[in-house]
Scaffold this motif. Structure first.
Motif, PDB file in Angstrom:
ATOM      1  N   MET A 131       6.990-105.488 -11.682  1.00 38.57           N
ATOM      2  CA  MET A 131       8.081-104.997 -12.504  1.00 38.57           C
ATOM      3  C   MET A 131       9.387-105.579 -12.001  1.00 38.57           C
ATOM      4  SD  MET A 131       9.287-101.059 -13.070  1.00 38.57           S
ATOM      5  CE  MET A 131       9.833-100.913 -11.378  1.00 38.57           C
ATOM      6  N   THR A 132      10.089-106.273 -12.863  1.00 35.87           N
ATOM      7  CA  THR A 132      11.376-106.850 -12.505  1.00 35.87           C
ATOM      8  C   THR A 132      12.466-106.187 -13.336  1.00 35.87           C
ATOM      9  OG1 THR A 132      10.344-108.977 -12.049  1.00 35.87           O
ATOM     10  CG2 THR A 132      12.729-108.956 -12.378  1.00 35.87           C
ATOM     11  N   PRO A 133      13.482-105.605 -12.689  1.00 40.40           N
ATOM     12  CA  PRO A 133      14.552-104.940 -13.436  1.00 40.40           C
ATOM     13  C   PRO A 133      15.231-105.898 -14.403  1.00 40.40           C
ATOM     14  CG  PRO A 133      14.713-104.447 -11.093  1.00 40.40           C
ATOM     15  CD  PRO A 133      13.694-105.531 -11.251  1.00 40.40           C
ATOM     16  N   ARG A 134      15.493-105.406 -15.591  1.00 43.08           N
ATOM     17  CA  ARG A 134      16.181-106.241 -16.565  1.00 43.08           C
ATOM     18  C   ARG A 134      17.654-106.327 -16.237  1.00 43.08           C
ATOM     19  NH1 ARG A 134      14.904-103.967 -22.344  1.00 43.08           N
ATOM     20  NH2 ARG A 134      15.656-102.085 -21.345  1.00 43.08           N
ATOM     21  N   THR A 135      18.219-107.484 -16.490  1.00 39.37           N
ATOM     22  CA  THR A 135      19.651-107.669 -16.272  1.00 39.37           C
ATOM     23  C   THR A 135      20.376-107.460 -17.586  1.00 39.37           C
ATOM     24  OG1 THR A 135      19.254-109.281 -14.532  1.00 39.37           O
ATOM     25  CG2 THR A 135      21.448-109.261 -15.534  1.00 39.37           C
ATOM     26  N   PRO A 136      21.197-106.425 -17.692  1.00 40.49           N
ATOM     27  CA  PRO A 136      21.898-106.174 -18.944  1.00 40.49           C
ATOM     28  C   PRO A 136      22.929-107.257 -19.229  1.00 40.49           C
ATOM     29  CG  PRO A 136      22.613-104.647 -17.246  1.00 40.49           C
ATOM     30  CD  PRO A 136      21.497-105.458 -16.668  1.00 40.49           C
ATOM     31  N   THR A 137      23.119-107.547 -20.478  1.00 36.27           N
ATOM     32  CA  THR A 137      24.075-108.570 -20.871  1.00 36.27           C
ATOM     33  C   THR A 137      25.019-108.014 -21.927  1.00 36.27           C
ATOM     34  OG1 THR A 137      22.567-109.401 -22.568  1.00 36.27           O
ATOM     35  CG2 THR A 137      22.454-110.437 -20.413  1.00 36.27           C
ATOM     36  N   VAL A 154      20.440 -90.528  -9.756  1.00 33.91           N
ATOM     37  CA  VAL A 154      19.012 -90.735  -9.519  1.00 33.91           C
ATOM     38  C   VAL A 154      18.626 -90.178  -8.156  1.00 33.91           C
ATOM     39  CG1 VAL A 154      17.208 -92.461  -9.113  1.00 33.91           C
ATOM     40  CG2 VAL A 154      18.787 -92.743 -11.033  1.00 33.91           C
ATOM     41  N   LEU A 155      19.421 -90.484  -7.135  1.00 40.13           N
ATOM     42  CA  LEU A 155      19.133 -89.996  -5.784  1.00 40.13           C
ATOM     43  C   LEU A 155      19.188 -88.475  -5.723  1.00 40.13           C
ATOM     44  CD1 LEU A 155      21.210 -92.558  -3.671  1.00 40.13           C
ATOM     45  CD2 LEU A 155      18.735 -92.545  -4.032  1.00 40.13           C
ATOM     46  N   ASP A 156      20.194 -87.891  -6.343  1.00 41.11           N
ATOM     47  CA  ASP A 156      20.341 -86.431  -6.323  1.00 41.11           C
ATOM     48  C   ASP A 156      19.184 -85.752  -7.048  1.00 41.11           C
ATOM     49  OD1 ASP A 156      22.705 -86.626  -4.910  1.00 41.11           O
ATOM     50  OD2 ASP A 156      23.992 -86.454  -6.684  1.00 41.11           O
ATOM     51  N   GLU A 157      18.873 -86.238  -8.238  1.00 41.23           N
ATOM     52  CA  GLU A 157      17.807 -85.624  -9.025  1.00 41.23           C
ATOM     53  C   GLU A 157      16.457 -85.772  -8.342  1.00 41.23           C
ATOM     54  OE1 GLU A 157      17.472 -83.908 -12.036  1.00 41.23           O
ATOM     55  OE2 GLU A 157      19.625 -83.582 -11.801  1.00 41.23           O
ATOM     56  N   LEU A 205      11.567 -85.634 -12.241  1.00 40.94           N
ATOM     57  CA  LEU A 205      12.694 -86.535 -12.504  1.00 40.94           C
ATOM     58  C   LEU A 205      12.646 -86.997 -13.956  1.00 40.94           C
ATOM     59  CD1 LEU A 205      15.035 -88.325 -11.268  1.00 40.94           C
ATOM     60  CD2 LEU A 205      13.277 -90.071 -10.925  1.00 40.94           C
ATOM     61  N   SER A 206      13.792 -86.996 -14.623  1.00 38.50           N
ATOM     62  CA  SER A 206      13.837 -87.456 -16.013  1.00 38.50           C
ATOM     63  C   SER A 206      15.105 -88.253 -16.261  1.00 38.50           C
ATOM     64  CB  SER A 206      13.792 -86.276 -16.991  1.00 38.50           C
ATOM     65  OG  SER A 206      15.012 -85.545 -16.956  1.00 38.50           O
ATOM     66  N   MET A 207      15.011 -89.169 -17.203  1.00 33.69           N
ATOM     67  CA  MET A 207      16.172 -89.963 -17.549  1.00 33.69           C
ATOM     68  C   MET A 207      17.254 -89.090 -18.191  1.00 33.69           C
ATOM     69  SD  MET A 207      14.342 -93.499 -18.794  1.00 33.69           S
ATOM     70  CE  MET A 207      15.766 -94.578 -18.586  1.00 33.69           C
ATOM     71  N   GLU A 208      16.828 -88.065 -18.920  1.00 39.90           N
ATOM     72  CA  GLU A 208      17.787 -87.162 -19.543  1.00 39.90           C
ATOM     73  C   GLU A 208      18.616 -86.436 -18.488  1.00 39.90           C
ATOM     74  OE1 GLU A 208      14.611 -88.142 -22.320  1.00 39.90           O
ATOM     75  OE2 GLU A 208      14.598 -87.415 -20.259  1.00 39.90           O
ATOM     76  N   ALA A 209      17.949 -85.942 -17.454  1.00 36.43           N
ATOM     77  CA  ALA A 209      18.656 -85.216 -16.405  1.00 36.43           C
ATOM     78  C   ALA A 209      19.584 -86.144 -15.620  1.00 36.43           C
ATOM     79  CB  ALA A 209      17.653 -84.554 -15.455  1.00 36.43           C
ATOM     80  N   GLN A 237       9.989 -94.704 -14.464  1.00 41.05           N
ATOM     81  CA  GLN A 237       9.483 -95.415 -13.297  1.00 41.05           C
ATOM     82  C   GLN A 237      10.336 -96.631 -12.975  1.00 41.05           C
ATOM     83  OE1 GLN A 237       5.177 -96.062 -12.479  1.00 41.05           O
ATOM     84  NE2 GLN A 237       5.676 -98.237 -12.636  1.00 41.05           N
ATOM     85  N   GLU A 238      10.689 -97.403 -13.997  1.00 43.42           N
ATOM     86  CA  GLU A 238      11.520 -98.580 -13.750  1.00 43.42           C
ATOM     87  C   GLU A 238      12.897 -98.177 -13.237  1.00 43.42           C
ATOM     88  OE1 GLU A 238      11.771-101.920 -16.159  1.00 43.42           O
ATOM     89  OE2 GLU A 238       9.718-101.840 -16.908  1.00 43.42           O
ATOM     90  N   MET A 239      13.461 -97.132 -13.790  1.00 43.48           N
ATOM     91  CA  MET A 239      14.766 -96.663 -13.329  1.00 43.48           C
ATOM     92  C   MET A 239      14.696 -96.227 -11.872  1.00 43.48           C
ATOM     93  SD  MET A 239      16.918 -93.282 -14.559  1.00 43.48           S
ATOM     94  CE  MET A 239      15.621 -92.199 -13.909  1.00 43.48           C
ATOM     95  N   ALA A 240      13.750 -95.367 -11.559  1.00 43.12           N
ATOM     96  CA  ALA A 240      13.642 -94.810 -10.214  1.00 43.12           C
ATOM     97  C   ALA A 240      13.370 -95.893  -9.184  1.00 43.12           C
ATOM     98  CB  ALA A 240      12.535 -93.754 -10.174  1.00 43.12           C
TER      99      ALA A 240
END
Length: 198
Positions: free
Chosen positions: A1-7, A24-27, A36-40, A60-63
C-alpha cells in the motif's frame, strides 16, 4: 500500500495535515484500531470527511500512512563513532518511543490487531517493521566494519535482541525502568554483541 499524493485542490494545508495527524493519534490511542473511524478523525480534526477521503480511501490506509511516517522517523540510526555509544543512543530512543503517550498505547493495539488481521499485519511489516529494521541494521553494519562485532554475527537476531528487553519490560510486564536500567542493558548487550570483548 502506497499513500496517494494529493494534487491540485486536494492538497491539504500544513495546519490541516497536522490536525489530522494529531486526530488519528488521539483517536487510535483512546479508542483502539477496531473503533477508529474516519468520521471520528474528521470531527476531532475539525475538517470535513472529504479532506480525509481525498488522501486515503480507507481507514487502514489512513491509519497506517500516519503512523508509519512517525514510527519510521522515530527509528534510531545514531552514529556516535562507537558500538557502545550507538547502542546506548538506540536504547534511549526505543525507551522514548515505547513510553510515548500515544505510541505506548498504539503499538500494543497494532500488534493485537495484526494477529487477527493478516492484511494489516502485512502492511504493518512493509511500512513500519522493515524500514525500522533497515535503519537499525546500518548501525550494526558500521560496528562490524569497525571491528567491534564479529563479521559473521546474525544481524536479524541482533535486531530482535536489542529491541526485545525494553518492549518486554514496558509493554508486556508493565514494569518501569529504574535509574541505570539503560546503562546496565547497554553493558549486557555489549558483552553479547562483541563476543565478550566489550
Amino acid at each position: 500500500m502506497t499513500p496517494r499524493t494529493p494534487t491540485g485542490a486536494a492538497v491539504l494545508k500544513p495546519s490541516v495535515t497536522r490536525a489530522i495527524t494529531q486526530a488519528v493519534l488521539d483517536e487510535w490511542s483512546e479508542q483502539g484500531y477496531g473503533r477508529l473511524s474516519m468520521e471520528a478523525v474528521a470531527k476531532r480534526a475539525g475538517v470535513g470527511k472529504s479532506a480525509l477521503y481525498r488522501r486515503w480511501p480507507s481507514k487502514q490506509e489512513m491509519a497506517m500512512s500516519v503512523i508509519s511516517e512517525l514510527m519510521v522517523a522515530a527509528a534510531a540510526a545514531p552514529d556516535t563513532g562507537s558500538l557502545r555509544g550507538d547502542l546506548r543512543a538506540t536504547l534511549g530512543t526505543l525507551m522514548e518511543w515505547l513510553t510515548h503517550p500515544h505510541f505506548s498505547r498504539i503499538l500494543p493495539d497494532l500488534v493485537a490487531e495484526s494477529a487477527r488481521n493478516s492484511e494489516l499485519a502485512r502492511v504493518s511489516e512493509a511500512m513500519i517493521g522493515a524500514p525500522r529494521r533497515e535503519r537499525g541494521r546500518v548501525v550494526f553494519e558500521r560496528a562490524i566494519e569497525r571491528g567491534e562485532m564479529p563479521a559473521d554475527i546474525d544481524l536479524e537476531l541482533v535486531l530482535d535482541l536489542v529491541a526485545a528487553p525494553i518492549y518486554w519490560r514496558l509493554t508486556v510486564r508493565g514494569v518501569e525502568s529504574g535509574p541505570g536500567y539503560l546503562d546496565g542493558l547497554t553493558d549486557l548487550l555489549m558483552r553479547t554483541l562483541s563476543g565478550s570483548r566489550g
